[in-house]
Motif scaffolding. Structure first.
Motif, PDB file in Angstrom:
ATOM      1  N   GLU A 197       7.281   3.744  -7.287  1.00  0.00           N
ATOM      2  CA  GLU A 197       8.018   4.138  -8.493  1.00  0.00           C
ATOM      3  C   GLU A 197       7.996   5.651  -8.682  1.00  0.00           C
ATOM      4  N   LYS A 198       8.855   6.141  -9.538  1.00  0.00           N
ATOM      5  CA  LYS A 198       8.893   7.574  -9.837  1.00  0.00           C
ATOM      6  C   LYS A 198       7.665   7.992 -10.659  1.00  0.00           C
ATOM      7  N   LYS A 199       7.464   9.305 -10.773  1.00  0.00           N
ATOM      8  CA  LYS A 199       6.380   9.919 -11.545  1.00  0.00           C
ATOM      9  C   LYS A 199       4.994   9.649 -10.963  1.00  0.00           C
ATOM     10  N   ALA A 200       4.947   9.380  -9.667  1.00  0.00           N
ATOM     11  CA  ALA A 200       3.653   9.109  -9.033  1.00  0.00           C
ATOM     12  C   ALA A 200       2.720  10.307  -9.117  1.00  0.00           C
ATOM     13  N   LYS A 201       3.278  11.510  -9.095  1.00  0.00           N
ATOM     14  CA  LYS A 201       2.448  12.718  -9.098  1.00  0.00           C
ATOM     15  C   LYS A 201       1.683  12.899 -10.405  1.00  0.00           C
ATOM     16  N   ASN A 202       2.099  12.150 -11.452  1.00  0.00           N
ATOM     17  CA  ASN A 202       1.420  12.259 -12.744  1.00  0.00           C
ATOM     18  C   ASN A 202       0.234  11.307 -12.872  1.00  0.00           C
ATOM     19  N   GLY A 243      -5.673  -2.005  -5.777  1.00  0.00           N
ATOM     20  CA  GLY A 243      -6.848  -2.832  -6.032  1.00  0.00           C
ATOM     21  C   GLY A 243      -7.097  -3.856  -4.937  1.00  0.00           C
ATOM     22  N   LEU A 244      -6.023  -4.281  -4.245  1.00  0.00           N
ATOM     23  CA  LEU A 244      -6.159  -5.248  -3.161  1.00  0.00           C
ATOM     24  C   LEU A 244      -6.350  -4.569  -1.809  1.00  0.00           C
ATOM     25  N   GLY A 245      -6.469  -3.235  -1.826  1.00  0.00           N
ATOM     26  CA  GLY A 245      -6.705  -2.496  -0.589  1.00  0.00           C
ATOM     27  C   GLY A 245      -5.502  -2.397   0.322  1.00  0.00           C
ATOM     28  N   LEU A 246      -4.295  -2.425  -0.243  1.00  0.00           N
ATOM     29  CA  LEU A 246      -3.059  -2.449   0.553  1.00  0.00           C
ATOM     30  C   LEU A 246      -2.303  -1.124   0.530  1.00  0.00           C
ATOM     31  N   GLN A 247      -2.951  -0.047   0.071  1.00  0.00           N
ATOM     32  CA  GLN A 247      -2.222   1.218  -0.058  1.00  0.00           C
ATOM     33  C   GLN A 247      -1.664   1.723   1.270  1.00  0.00           C
ATOM     34  N   ASP A 248      -2.310   1.380   2.391  1.00  0.00           N
ATOM     35  CA  ASP A 248      -1.821   1.833   3.698  1.00  0.00           C
ATOM     36  C   ASP A 248      -0.510   1.162   4.095  1.00  0.00           C
ATOM     37  N   LYS A 249      -0.164   0.077   3.432  1.00  0.00           N
ATOM     38  CA  LYS A 249       1.063  -0.645   3.774  1.00  0.00           C
ATOM     39  C   LYS A 249       2.237  -0.290   2.855  1.00  0.00           C
ATOM     40  N   VAL A 250       1.992   0.530   1.846  1.00  0.00           N
ATOM     41  CA  VAL A 250       3.047   0.897   0.891  1.00  0.00           C
ATOM     42  C   VAL A 250       3.888   2.032   1.466  1.00  0.00           C
ATOM     43  N   VAL A 251       5.225   1.839   1.494  1.00  0.00           N
ATOM     44  CA  VAL A 251       6.136   2.855   2.058  1.00  0.00           C
ATOM     45  C   VAL A 251       7.057   3.464   1.005  1.00  0.00           C
ATOM     46  N   GLY A 252       7.083   2.889  -0.196  1.00  0.00           N
ATOM     47  CA  GLY A 252       7.912   3.421  -1.274  1.00  0.00           C
ATOM     48  C   GLY A 252       7.380   2.958  -2.609  1.00  0.00           C
ATOM     49  N   SER A 280       2.593  -3.213 -10.287  1.00  0.00           N
ATOM     50  CA  SER A 280       2.398  -3.800  -8.957  1.00  0.00           C
ATOM     51  C   SER A 280       1.788  -2.788  -8.000  1.00  0.00           C
ATOM     52  N   THR A 281       2.127  -1.517  -8.144  1.00  0.00           N
ATOM     53  CA  THR A 281       1.528  -0.496  -7.279  1.00  0.00           C
ATOM     54  C   THR A 281       0.021  -0.423  -7.509  1.00  0.00           C
ATOM     55  N   SER A 282      -0.395  -0.480  -8.759  1.00  0.00           N
ATOM     56  CA  SER A 282      -1.814  -0.455  -9.090  1.00  0.00           C
ATOM     57  C   SER A 282      -2.530  -1.669  -8.521  1.00  0.00           C
ATOM     58  N   ILE A 283      -1.889  -2.829  -8.594  1.00  0.00           N
ATOM     59  CA  ILE A 283      -2.487  -4.049  -8.036  1.00  0.00           C
ATOM     60  C   ILE A 283      -2.632  -3.924  -6.522  1.00  0.00           C
ATOM     61  N   LEU A 284      -1.627  -3.347  -5.864  1.00  0.00           N
ATOM     62  CA  LEU A 284      -1.691  -3.158  -4.408  1.00  0.00           C
ATOM     63  C   LEU A 284      -2.887  -2.294  -4.016  1.00  0.00           C
TER      64      LEU A 284
END
Length: 534
Positions: free
Chosen positions: A272-277, A261-270, A255-259
């Motif tokens: 999943e783990k391992k994001a740095k990878n 792709g939909l241009g919604l990254q500015d609205k994400v506040v939290g 779902s994070t990847s889809i967000l």
């Protein structure tokens, strides 16, 4: 990009609320013209005169069986029987296309066939054929229903729920259009636009009266609900979302990847783990690397979610046990399960609707469907379907089952997944003996595996397997993100498989061009050959 072709309408579908007279009107028009037709009807499914669900009634001679498409047991939700559509339904429409009848009845297309990929494919073939298709389509929303309703060669008419006698004017227009199609197909095409306008005018008058009556009777309630939308998640839950969605939590990489792709990254506040990878986050959403990690695909930190005050939380369906805890504090939650091609498209559509990003979601879904159609046409040009095995994370004996998205990717791209008949769970462990017996012609190792193709080549136990003998063991790309996950870029995974096993119809250069265009279009990224795994 693949452009949608403009075709004249030669297929008619009625839609509307339950019991508004859709099937009655279609049947009366068919009787009026006394024309022979084929296709199918949906009828009640009864046991000992007790209504238990719905059944598929074929109109093809010699196919008198009426197998159920859904069954409802006491105290339970109805469960759909996809196999009826994919086997009996597909055979019915294959025979209908071969028949001498000019008209195919499709009554009705609804939600029970949402995962019946073979049946959906034959429906498309019917609509593309020189036959006239008439039918009823459910007034619901999912990717397949929306696709049919938006086709240029479909005339869609919604019947208001009023007394059947008041449908006379609409029926007259539909009957007129049908008459031209049946008696003079070419002439019917030429006057299609004129008739469309007349029908639209009649419907506009009807709806204007209804809307005016509704507004004058309850205007205050309409204003109060102006910014409220209701979505149905992939657990079948109705979720009402009020106001704008500006703060989103995603505990699932998909779902994070889809967000993004939909241009919604500015609205994400939290997230999943391992994001740095994740290389994709570093390129497209570097702010994600500093966001709180609220969970994984196996759990979610409810307390952390509450602190972030989200408007919406997105979780995989397997975390449904956490939903009540979040709902107690009035946090809206949608659950997703994108483990087939159809359910993935439903996931994108769901997230787009819940977040107000419908336009971008539809743009991606159009691209996805067009690319699937392209792949399907190219696969038809091939002479064989190589057997393929996908090795999972831990070792070569861990593999995807027939329930997983990866299975559909392999099959759609012109391969035969040797583990497609394993239906127990998702990732499964098999024995060396089983892998030797499968004897795949091609082996793929997921890009996030703890081993490499070299390790597979050096495994003495497997030296007799064809893929190893013929040096056809490959790492599934890319370096940016895993293309075998049900994420927007998975469509590139299918194209990559196609060029890998059917390079005679789709070359590496073709793939490079399409992959780079995809990232530019949906992520505004210029990517290198190395980043896409070539």
């Amino acid at each position: 990009m693949f452009q949608k072709s403009m075709k004249p309408a030669k297929n008619i579908f009625l839609t509307g609320e339950i019991n508004c007279g859709k099937s009655t009107m279609i049947n009366s028009i068919l009787e009026e013209f006394n024309i022979e037709y084929t296709g199918f009807r949906t009828i009640p499914y009864k046991i000992n005169d007790i209504h238990m669900g719905y059944a598929f009634k074929s109109l093809v001679k010699g196919m008198e069986e009426t197998p159920p498409i859904s069954v409802k047991l006491k105290g339970m939700k109805p469960f759909k029987i996809t196999e009826t559509f994919d086997y009996f339904g597909t055979l019915t429409l294959e025979e209908s296309l071969k028949s001498k009848e000019k008209v195919i009845l499709l009554d009705e297309i609804g939600v029970f066939e949402s995962e019946a990929s073979r049946f959906q494919k034959i429906i498309r073939e019917c609509l593309d054929s020189d036959k006239i298709c008439v039918g009823v389509i459910k007034k619901k929303e999912n990717s397949f229903l929306n696709e049919i309703k938006s086709r240029d060669d479909v005339l869609l008419i919604e019947l208001p729920k009023i007394e059947l006698g008041k449908h006379a004017k609409i029926r007259e227009e539909v009957s007129s259009f049908f008459k031209f199609l049946v008696n003079d197909n070419n002439r019917g095409m030429r006057i299609m636009k004129k008739l469309n306008k007349r029908i639209a005018f009649v419907l506009t008058l009807v709806f204007s009266v209804m809307i005016f009556a509704g507004c004058t009777g309850n205007s205050k309630e309409g204003n109060a609900n102006e910014k409220t939308i209701t979505v149905e998640d992939q657990l079948g839950r109705k979720v009402e979302i009020k106001g704008d969605v500006n703060r989103i939590i995603s505990s699932y990489y998909v779902s994070t990847s889809i967000l993004i792709g939909l241009g919604l990254q500015d609205k994400v506040v939290g997230i999943e783990k391992k994001a740095k990878n994740r290389e994709m986050y570093k390129k497209c959403a570097p702010e994600f690397l500093k966001l709180p990690a609220v969970g994984t695909g196996k759990e979610i930190n409810v307390e952390e979610c509450i602190k972030l005050k989200p408007d919406l939380v997105i979780i995989p369906t397997r975390l449904k046990k956490f939903i009540p805890d979040l709902e107690k504090v009035n946090i809206k939650v949608i659950a997703i399960e994108p483990e087939s091609l159809d359910s993935f498209m439903q996931t994108v559509e769901l997230i787009g609707k819940a977040t107000g990003a419908n336009e971008k979601a539809n743009k991606f879904l159009d691209y996805y469907k067009n690319t699937l159609d392209k792949v399907s046409k190219l696969v038809k040009e091939t002479k064989n379907r190589p057997t393929v095995y996908l090795g999972g994370t831990d070792n070569i004996l861990k593999t995807c089952t027939g329930k997983m998205y990866q299975n559909y990717m392999i099959e759609e791209s012109g391969g035969t997944n040797v583990t497609k008949d394993i239906k127990d769970g998702y990732w499964a462990n098999i024995s060396v003996e089983q892998l030797i017996k499968f004897n795949p012609e091609v082996i793929y190792v997921v890009g996030y595996a703890k081993y490499t193709p070299r390790d597979v080549f050096n495994d003495e136990r497997l030296k007799g397997v064809d893929a190893i003998k013929n040096k056809k063991v490959y790492t599934f790309p890319s370096k940016l993100e895993p293309w075998d996950f049900p994420t927007p870029s998975s469509i590139l995974g299918m194209l990559w498989i196609l060029q890998n096993i059917h390079s005679d119809v789709y070359s590496t250069d073709d793939f490079k061009k399409d992959a780079k265009a995809f990232y530019k279009e949906f992520y505004n990224l210029d990517v290198s050959d190395e980043e896409i795994g070539l």
